[in-house]
Design a protein around this motif. Structure first.
Motif, PDB file in Angstrom:
ATOM      1  N   SER A 104       0.813  -1.222   0.000  1.00  0.00           N
ATOM      2  CA  SER A 104       0.000   0.000   0.000  1.00  0.00           C
ATOM      3  C   SER A 104       0.839   1.262   0.000  1.00  0.00           C
ATOM      4  N   GLY A 105       2.050   1.188   0.560  1.00  0.00           N
ATOM      5  CA  GLY A 105       2.896   2.375   0.643  1.00  0.00           C
ATOM      6  C   GLY A 105       2.498   3.337   1.734  1.00  0.00           C
ATOM      7  N   LEU A 106       1.605   2.905   2.631  1.00  0.00           N
ATOM      8  CA  LEU A 106       1.140   3.798   3.691  1.00  0.00           C
ATOM      9  C   LEU A 106       2.205   4.057   4.752  1.00  0.00           C
ATOM     10  N   PHE A 107       3.064   3.078   4.967  1.00  0.00           N
ATOM     11  CA  PHE A 107       4.003   3.159   6.082  1.00  0.00           C
ATOM     12  C   PHE A 107       5.449   3.091   5.596  1.00  0.00           C
ATOM     13  N   ALA A 108       6.325   3.701   6.398  1.00  0.00           N
ATOM     14  CA  ALA A 108       7.750   3.633   6.071  1.00  0.00           C
ATOM     15  C   ALA A 108       8.252   2.209   6.191  1.00  0.00           C
TER      16      ALA A 108
END
Length: 206
Positions: A104-108
């Motif tokens: 998702s790319g939401l978190f580092a």
């Protein structure tokens, strides 16, 4: 005494033949591993992104076995002993959620238990439902969770809670819902729908 021994040996031989002559049924095995749809673009956060620690998922009662589960019209559960998941459902659901959130790319970073990295957020989940409703011809999956935010080196606070539930029609309807292949595929799709809802819940805290 000799005659009794002969009779006993004959009975045991017949019993052994009955076991040997039973047909072997090869179990069907299915991977509970929904993939994030290719069209669902990753959504990188704005500015510094947080790290998320995903703890091991728990299993609700009855979901600690690999057998496919079916809800009968009378409300009772039956299991398909010759059809099973390749891994315990809760374990597979946790792995699928981890891969889903990474994509998702939401978190580092989406961290695993035992990591030495610092986590800004911690997610605890439980798989609460995974079965096919034979009466309705639908597959159902559900997960609950608690999101914790780190406030200090030893302190946390509850940042959110959720209970996500999804149903997906089994292709072919009620009759097909009793077939392991169709049932497993529909349950995978239902879990995918639940993971998409969880992603939306977490987006506001990323």
């Amino acid at each position: 005494m000799t005659a009794r021994r002969g009779v006993l040996a004959g009975v045991l031989a017949l019993a052994g033949c009955g076991v040997i002559n039973q047909d072997y049924v090869e179990p069907r095995r299915y991977a509970l591993s929904p993939d994030r749809p290719p069209g669902a673009a990753a959504r990188p956060g704005r500015g510094p992104r947080r790290t998320l620690l995903l703890r091991l998922s728990r299993a609700a009662p009855g979901l600690d076995t690999r057998y496919l589960r079916f809800l009968r019209a009378d409300g009772t559960i039956r299991v398909e002993t010759y059809a099973e998941w390749t891994a315990p459902p809760a374990e597979a659901a946790e792995d699928a959620l981890r891969r889903w959130l990474m994509a998702s790319g939401l978190f580092a970073g989406v961290l695993a238990p035992g990591t030495r990295a610092d986590a800004d957020l911690t997610l605890e989940t439980e798989l609460t439902a995974l079965h096919v409703d034979e009466g309705r011809g639908v597959a159902r999956a559900a997960m609950s969770g608690v999101l914790l935010a780190t406030t200090s080196q030893f302190g946390t606070r509850v940042a959110g809670q959720f209970v996500r539930d999804a149903t997906v029609p089994v292709p072919g309807g009620v009759a097909a819902g009793r077939a392991p292949d169709a049932a497993a595929a529909a349950m995978v799709q239902a879990l995918a729908a639940v993971l998409a809802l969880i992603e939306s819940d977490l987006a506001r805290n990323a």
